[in-house]
Design a protein around this motif. Structure first.
Motif, short mmCIF file in Angstrom:
data_model
loop_
_atom_site.label_atom_id
_atom_site.label_comp_id
_atom_site.label_asym_id
_atom_site.label_seq_id
_atom_site.Cartn_x
_atom_site.Cartn_y
_atom_site.Cartn_z
N ASN A 138 -12.15 6.00 -13.84
CA ASN A 138 -12.46 7.32 -13.28
C ASN A 138 -11.68 7.60 -12.00
O ASN A 138 -11.59 8.74 -11.56
N ALA A 139 -11.16 6.55 -11.39
CA ALA A 139 -10.24 6.67 -10.25
C ALA A 139 -9.10 5.69 -10.49
O ALA A 139 -9.34 4.55 -10.90
N GLU A 140 -7.88 6.14 -10.23
CA GLU A 140 -6.74 5.25 -10.46
C GLU A 140 -6.73 4.05 -9.52
O GLU A 140 -6.24 2.98 -9.87
N LEU A 141 -7.28 4.24 -8.33
CA LEU A 141 -7.31 3.16 -7.35
C LEU A 141 -8.45 3.41 -6.37
O LEU A 141 -9.01 4.50 -6.34
N GLY A 142 -8.75 2.40 -5.59
CA GLY A 142 -9.83 2.56 -4.63
C GLY A 142 -9.89 1.40 -3.66
O GLY A 142 -9.33 0.32 -3.90
N PHE A 143 -10.57 1.64 -2.54
CA PHE A 143 -10.79 0.58 -1.56
C PHE A 143 -12.07 -0.17 -1.96
O PHE A 143 -13.14 0.44 -2.06
N VAL A 144 -11.93 -1.46 -2.15
CA VAL A 144 -13.06 -2.30 -2.55
C VAL A 144 -13.13 -3.52 -1.63
O VAL A 144 -12.24 -3.75 -0.81
N ALA A 145 -14.19 -4.28 -1.78
CA ALA A 145 -14.26 -5.58 -1.10
C ALA A 145 -13.44 -6.58 -1.89
O ALA A 145 -13.53 -6.63 -3.13
N LEU A 146 -12.62 -7.36 -1.21
CA LEU A 146 -11.82 -8.36 -1.90
C LEU A 146 -12.69 -9.27 -2.76
O LEU A 146 -12.29 -9.70 -3.85
N GLY B 89 0.78 -1.22 0.00
CA GLY B 89 0.00 0.00 0.00
C GLY B 89 0.82 1.28 0.00
O GLY B 89 0.30 2.35 0.35
N LYS B 90 2.09 1.20 -0.40
CA LYS B 90 2.93 2.40 -0.41
C LYS B 90 2.43 3.45 -1.39
O LYS B 90 2.73 4.63 -1.26
N VAL B 91 1.66 3.01 -2.38
CA VAL B 91 1.11 3.94 -3.35
C VAL B 91 0.29 5.03 -2.66
O VAL B 91 0.21 6.17 -3.15
N LEU B 92 -0.29 4.72 -1.51
CA LEU B 92 -1.08 5.72 -0.78
C LEU B 92 -0.19 6.82 -0.22
O LEU B 92 -0.52 8.01 -0.31
N THR B 93 0.92 6.45 0.36
CA THR B 93 1.82 7.45 0.95
C THR B 93 2.57 8.24 -0.12
O THR B 93 2.92 9.40 0.10
N GLU B 94 2.79 7.64 -1.27
CA GLU B 94 3.44 8.37 -2.37
C GLU B 94 2.54 9.46 -2.92
O GLU B 94 3.01 10.49 -3.42
N ASN B 95 1.21 9.20 -2.87
CA ASN B 95 0.21 10.23 -3.15
C ASN B 95 0.37 10.88 -4.54
O ASN B 95 0.18 12.08 -4.69
N THR B 96 0.66 10.05 -5.53
CA THR B 96 0.81 10.58 -6.90
C THR B 96 -0.46 10.41 -7.72
O THR B 96 -0.50 10.82 -8.88
N PHE B 97 -1.47 9.81 -7.14
CA PHE B 97 -2.72 9.58 -7.85
C PHE B 97 -3.61 10.82 -7.79
O PHE B 97 -3.40 11.72 -6.95
N ASN B 98 -4.60 10.86 -8.64
CA ASN B 98 -5.54 11.99 -8.67
C ASN B 98 -6.85 11.68 -7.95
O ASN B 98 -7.49 12.58 -7.40
N HIS B 99 -7.26 10.41 -7.99
CA HIS B 99 -8.55 10.04 -7.40
C HIS B 99 -8.45 8.71 -6.67
O HIS B 99 -7.87 7.75 -7.18
N LEU B 100 -9.03 8.68 -5.48
CA LEU B 100 -9.10 7.47 -4.66
C LEU B 100 -10.57 7.20 -4.36
O LEU B 100 -11.24 8.02 -3.74
N ALA B 101 -11.07 6.06 -4.81
CA ALA B 101 -12.49 5.73 -4.62
C ALA B 101 -12.72 4.99 -3.31
O ALA B 101 -11.95 4.08 -2.96
N ILE B 102 -13.77 5.37 -2.60
CA ILE B 102 -14.22 4.63 -1.42
C ILE B 102 -15.75 4.63 -1.42
O ILE B 102 -16.38 5.46 -2.08
N ALA B 103 -16.33 3.71 -0.68
CA ALA B 103 -17.78 3.72 -0.50
C ALA B 103 -18.14 4.71 0.60
O ALA B 103 -17.31 5.04 1.46
N ASN B 104 -19.35 5.19 0.57
CA ASN B 104 -19.85 6.13 1.57
C ASN B 104 -19.68 5.54 2.98
O ASN B 104 -20.34 4.56 3.33
N PRO B 105 -18.80 6.10 3.80
CA PRO B 105 -18.54 5.51 5.12
C PRO B 105 -19.73 5.58 6.07
O PRO B 105 -19.77 4.85 7.06
N LYS B 106 -20.70 6.45 5.78
CA LYS B 106 -21.88 6.55 6.64
C LYS B 106 -22.91 5.46 6.34
O LYS B 106 -23.78 5.18 7.17
N ALA B 107 -22.82 4.87 5.16
CA ALA B 107 -23.81 3.86 4.76
C ALA B 107 -23.20 2.50 4.50
O ALA B 107 -23.89 1.49 4.59
N ALA B 108 -21.91 2.46 4.18
CA ALA B 108 -21.27 1.21 3.77
C ALA B 108 -20.11 0.86 4.71
O ALA B 108 -19.16 1.64 4.84
N PRO B 109 -20.16 -0.27 5.39
CA PRO B 109 -19.09 -0.66 6.31
C PRO B 109 -17.71 -0.73 5.67
O PRO B 109 -16.71 -0.43 6.34
#
Length: 255
Positions: free
Chosen positions: A183-191, A124-144
């Motif tokens: 539309n996003a270079e990377l994102g947190f998804v369910a395995l 997950g070093k790509v996160l700390t390098e922070n060279t991406f433009n978009h990171l996708a996640i699900a709505n944390p208020k509705a999706a665990p």
């Protein structure tokens, strides 16, 4: 008609009546609200469930928080497969489920994924390098899974640095779509969305260590509307069967 012939006719009628009665039991349907991350597994399970029991599973897919609101507003769901344990517990406290029906059917795994080969490293070093433009996640208020993603970012000290780059999906399916369409270079998804039969199907992935977020313990309940539906009870039992658990494991879930 002699006594013997009459007895044979009565036996045949009894047998046919029993078959018709059995058929009516097997024809029951169950309306199920399914957390979006569990879409592929439940579709695979449904095929065997219908073949093995005769019951029909009718599923709707979405975010756990949205389903909670719909259930409270009278949605016709008879069973709920949530992506967390807190929502089913809340429904239990509020008297919305069949007592004793709550159980854990899977433990989910969070993954950082890119559709690009080699883009996401194994740590997950790509996160700390922070060279991406978009990171996708699900709505944390509705999706665990979205909540778990925010916990990972907070634990890595990255909440502020990536804040302006986050694109938020209504549920984990939409987060996955943001990444799969580019539309996003990377994102947190369910395995489970990218994993089948022991391997990631495409792209590059960091399987997030479970210690970096709260456990994604996914619980199922039979809702009040399913109290007298044999198909709801049958599905609850079937999800615990060796055939169903083998399918669940094949998508990267723990039990």
């Amino acid at each position: 008609m002699n006594v013997c012939a009459r007895s044979q006719v009565l036996s045949l009628i009894t047998a046919l009546t029993g078959c018709f009665a059995l058929g009516s039991v097997q024809a029951d349907e169950v309306q199920v609200a399914v957390a979006a991350n569990f879409t592929a597994p439940i579709q695979a399970i449904a095929r065997d469930f219908e073949k093995d029991t005769g019951h029909t599973l009718i599923a709707a897919y979405g975010a756990t928080g949205q389903f909670y609101t719909q259930i409270k507003n009278g949605a016709p769901f008879e069973m709920f497969l949530a992506a967390d344990e807190s929502t089913p517990k809340t429904l239990e406290k509020e008297g919305e489920i069949v007592p004793g029906s709550r159980f854990t059917y899977a433990v989910g795994t969070l993954a950082l994924w890119s559709a690009k080969e080699g883009y996401v490293d194994d740590h997950g070093k790509v996160l700390t390098e922070n060279t991406f433009n978009h990171l996708a996640i699900a709505n944390p208020k509705a999706a665990p899974y979205g909540l778990a993603a925010t916990q990972v970012l907070a634990g890595m000290g990255l909440t502020d640095s990536v804040k302006g780059k986050i694109v938020e999906g209504q549920n984990i399916t939409q987060a996955y779509q943001f990444v799969s369409t580019g539309n996003a270079e990377l994102g947190f998804v369910a395995l489970s969305q990218i994993y089948k039969d022991g391997k990631v199907s495409s792209g590059s992935t960091w399987i997030v260590p479970a210690a970096l977020h709260d456990p994604i313990r996914q619980e199922a309940v039979i809702l009040k509307k399913g109290k007298n539906n044999p198909a709801a009870k049958a599905l609850a039992d079937y999800l615990k069967s060796p055939k169903a658990t083998a399918i669940i494991k094949s998508y990267g879930y723990q039990l």
